[in-house]
Scaffold this motif. Structure first.
Motif, PDB file in Angstrom:
ATOM      1  N   LEU A 175       0.832  -1.206   0.000  1.00 54.55           N
ATOM      2  CA  LEU A 175       0.000   0.000   0.000  1.00 54.55           C
ATOM      3  C   LEU A 175       0.871   1.262   0.000  1.00 54.55           C
ATOM      4  CD1 LEU A 175      -2.770  -0.995   2.592  1.00 54.55           C
ATOM      5  CD2 LEU A 175      -2.866  -1.120   0.083  1.00 54.55           C
ATOM      6  N   PRO A 176       0.452   2.303  -0.747  1.00 50.25           N
ATOM      7  CA  PRO A 176       1.217   3.548  -0.788  1.00 50.25           C
ATOM      8  C   PRO A 176       0.864   4.493   0.354  1.00 50.25           C
ATOM      9  CG  PRO A 176      -0.627   3.702  -2.291  1.00 50.25           C
ATOM     10  CD  PRO A 176      -0.676   2.313  -1.699  1.00 50.25           C
ATOM     11  N   PHE A 177       0.096   4.013   1.312  1.00 48.75           N
ATOM     12  CA  PHE A 177      -0.340   4.869   2.417  1.00 48.75           C
ATOM     13  C   PHE A 177      -0.497   4.043   3.684  1.00 48.75           C
ATOM     14  CE2 PHE A 177      -4.088   4.066  -0.437  1.00 48.75           C
ATOM     15  CZ  PHE A 177      -4.624   2.995   0.278  1.00 48.75           C
ATOM     16  N   TYR A 178      -0.527   4.787   4.801  1.00 49.63           N
ATOM     17  CA  TYR A 178      -0.971   4.250   6.074  1.00 49.63           C
ATOM     18  C   TYR A 178      -2.404   4.744   6.282  1.00 49.63           C
ATOM     19  CZ  TYR A 178       4.082   3.788   6.832  1.00 49.63           C
ATOM     20  OH  TYR A 178       5.405   3.477   6.701  1.00 49.63           O
ATOM     21  N   GLY A 179      -3.095   4.181   7.262  1.00 52.09           N
ATOM     22  CA  GLY A 179      -4.416   4.733   7.509  1.00 52.09           C
ATOM     23  C   GLY A 179      -5.329   3.824   8.293  1.00 52.09           C
ATOM     24  N   ARG A 180      -6.516   4.370   8.527  1.00 52.27           N
ATOM     25  CA  ARG A 180      -7.537   3.625   9.238  1.00 52.27           C
ATOM     26  C   ARG A 180      -8.907   4.154   8.836  1.00 52.27           C
ATOM     27  NH1 ARG A 180      -9.487   8.070  10.702  1.00 52.27           N
ATOM     28  NH2 ARG A 180      -8.878   9.230  12.580  1.00 52.27           N
ATOM     29  N   ASP A 181      -9.919   3.310   9.062  1.00 54.60           N
ATOM     30  CA  ASP A 181     -11.309   3.715   8.895  1.00 54.60           C
ATOM     31  C   ASP A 181     -11.908   3.786  10.286  1.00 54.60           C
ATOM     32  OD1 ASP A 181     -10.931   3.487   6.138  1.00 54.60           O
ATOM     33  OD2 ASP A 181     -11.540   1.380   6.143  1.00 54.60           O
ATOM     34  N   LEU A 182     -12.302   4.989  10.680  1.00 52.79           N
ATOM     35  CA  LEU A 182     -12.855   5.205  12.016  1.00 52.79           C
ATOM     36  C   LEU A 182     -14.368   5.344  11.887  1.00 52.79           C
ATOM     37  CD1 LEU A 182     -11.766   5.630  14.938  1.00 52.79           C
ATOM     38  CD2 LEU A 182     -12.019   8.083  14.528  1.00 52.79           C
ATOM     39  N   TRP A 183     -15.089   4.448  12.531  1.00 56.20           N
ATOM     40  CA  TRP A 183     -16.555   4.458  12.514  1.00 56.20           C
ATOM     41  C   TRP A 183     -17.078   4.852  13.893  1.00 56.20           C
ATOM     42  CZ3 TRP A 183     -19.704   1.330   8.769  1.00 56.20           C
ATOM     43  CH2 TRP A 183     -18.937   0.799   7.727  1.00 56.20           C
ATOM     44  N   TYR A 184     -18.224   5.543  13.910  1.00 55.68           N
ATOM     45  CA  TYR A 184     -18.962   5.764  15.147  1.00 55.68           C
ATOM     46  C   TYR A 184     -20.354   5.176  14.984  1.00 55.68           C
ATOM     47  CZ  TYR A 184     -15.331   8.809  16.971  1.00 55.68           C
ATOM     48  OH  TYR A 184     -14.135   9.281  17.443  1.00 55.68           O
ATOM     49  N   GLY A 185     -20.780   4.427  15.977  1.00 52.70           N
ATOM     50  CA  GLY A 185     -22.112   3.830  15.963  1.00 52.70           C
ATOM     51  C   GLY A 185     -22.963   4.449  17.056  1.00 52.70           C
ATOM     52  N   TYR A 186     -24.066   5.075  16.648  1.00 55.37           N
ATOM     53  CA  TYR A 186     -24.911   5.814  17.589  1.00 55.37           C
ATOM     54  C   TYR A 186     -26.156   5.028  17.996  1.00 55.37           C
ATOM     55  CZ  TYR A 186     -21.971   9.657  15.989  1.00 55.37           C
ATOM     56  OH  TYR A 186     -20.890  10.449  15.671  1.00 55.37           O
ATOM     57  N   GLU A 187     -26.333   3.838  17.437  1.00 53.01           N
ATOM     58  CA  GLU A 187     -27.528   3.037  17.728  1.00 53.01           C
ATOM     59  C   GLU A 187     -27.116   1.675  18.281  1.00 53.01           C
ATOM     60  OE1 GLU A 187     -29.931   2.852  14.206  1.00 53.01           O
ATOM     61  OE2 GLU A 187     -30.036   5.031  13.995  1.00 53.01           O
ATOM     62  N   LEU A 188     -26.506   1.694  19.455  1.00 57.44           N
ATOM     63  CA  LEU A 188     -26.081   0.458  20.095  1.00 57.44           C
ATOM     64  C   LEU A 188     -26.755   0.341  21.463  1.00 57.44           C
ATOM     65  CD1 LEU A 188     -24.335  -2.090  20.296  1.00 57.44           C
ATOM     66  CD2 LEU A 188     -22.496  -0.649  21.222  1.00 57.44           C
ATOM     67  N   SER A 189     -27.482  -0.738  21.637  1.00 57.23           N
ATOM     68  CA  SER A 189     -28.174  -0.977  22.906  1.00 57.23           C
ATOM     69  C   SER A 189     -28.275  -2.478  23.142  1.00 57.23           C
ATOM     70  CB  SER A 189     -29.575  -0.342  22.880  1.00 57.23           C
ATOM     71  OG  SER A 189     -30.245  -0.541  24.118  1.00 57.23           O
ATOM     72  N   TRP A 190     -28.292  -2.861  24.399  1.00 52.45           N
ATOM     73  CA  TRP A 190     -28.479  -4.258  24.776  1.00 52.45           C
ATOM     74  C   TRP A 190     -29.163  -4.294  26.134  1.00 52.45           C
ATOM     75  CZ3 TRP A 190     -23.831  -1.685  24.937  1.00 52.45           C
ATOM     76  CH2 TRP A 190     -23.192  -1.600  26.180  1.00 52.45           C
TER      77      TRP A 190
END
Length: 283
Positions: free
Chosen positions: A44-59
């Protein structure tokens, strides 16, 4: 790729399961799209990450009382697979009527399932509502280019819109290299299956040959009718900029608005320094 996407839950009526079901996650290989972009998946020609936020989490806790959290998920860009967002939403909703002893147990469970789907370690953090409220919104870093006086008449992806700057702020030192950070809130792309709009802010930070601000804005606007996943749009922009300009350093990332209770924030860079986790006003 199209056959794979049509096998996903995108664009289909879906039963919302409320009992924990990791089989709902639908991974998509990154390799084919990267080859299309001229990226060697094994170098890969880059470093990186995919950052997700989940606002609908319940248990439910062991007493049957509902618990709610905001979740943060961090996938390395080196993972062989990304995770299709609707399947992610369905998966998170499957926790709704499931009982867990603690938030730590839920976080460990999600990290295990996401890591198996992405085929790489995924970091998970759960915030209480009070903890997440304490995270203030931040302005997009750098110079906003949205007020550039340009005529925009191309809304289908066109990398030829990028142009070199004939003038600009040339640094007297370092052989005329420019260091600056640019942002635009005019990014819009579309889901490759449903055509639903994905809105976001794009940030480009670099050291090198100066980017012409007006042409960058026109280029970003050309994504308006483009159909591709968030992660792929950011990698496409990174590759196009590297092809067109000479850089010592380049970072490209997007802060997308949430859809289906999830927002996705891909980050790609020539630097392996870990970026901060921004939260912009539209998120």
């Amino acid at each position: 790729m199209s056959d794979v996407l049509h096998a996903s839950p995108l664009g289909k009526n879906s039963d919302y399961k409320s009992e924990y079901d990791p089989s709902l996650l639908f991974p998509i290989e990154r390799r084919d799209k990267r080859k299309e972009l001229g990226i060697d998946p094994d170098n890969l020609p880059f470093y990186g990450r995919d950052l997700w936020y989940g606002y609908e989490l319940s248990w439910l806790n062991l007493s049957g009382k509902p618990v709610v959290r905001v979740a943060r998920f961090e996938l390395p860009c080196s993972s062989p697979c990304l995770i299709e967002s609707k399947s992610f939403k369905l998966y998170l909703n499957s926790f709704n009527q499931s009982r867990f002893a603690s938030a730590e147990q839920v976080a460990d469970c999600i990290a295990r399932d996401l890591s198996a789907a992405a085929k790489a370690p995924v970091a998970v953090r759960l915030y209480t509502i009070d903890e997440f409220e304490a995270r203030a919104f931040e302005p997009a870093p750098g110079i906003n280019i949205d007020e550039a006086d340009v005529i925009v008449d191309c809304y289908r992806y066109d990398p030829t819109l990028l142009a070199r700057s004939s003038t600009g702020n040339k640094s007297a030192a370092d052989d005329g290299l420019v260091s600056e950070t640019l942002n635009t809130h005019l990014l819009k792309s579309n889901c490759p299956v449903t055509g639903q709009p994905d809105w976001g802010t794009l940030v480009v930070s670099y050291c090198g040959e100066q980017i012409d601000h007006a042409s960058l804005l026109k280029y970003v606007c050309s994504f308006r009718d483009h159909q591709e996943f968030h992660e792929q749009c950011v990698e496409r922009a990174f590759v196009d900029l590297q092809k067109h300009y000479r850089f010592k350093e380049l970072t490209v990332y997007a802060q997308y608005l949430r859809r289906g209770g999830l927002d996705i924030n891909p980050w790609r860079s020539t630097s392996d320094s870990k970026p901060g986790a921004l939260r912009l006003i539209r998120q």
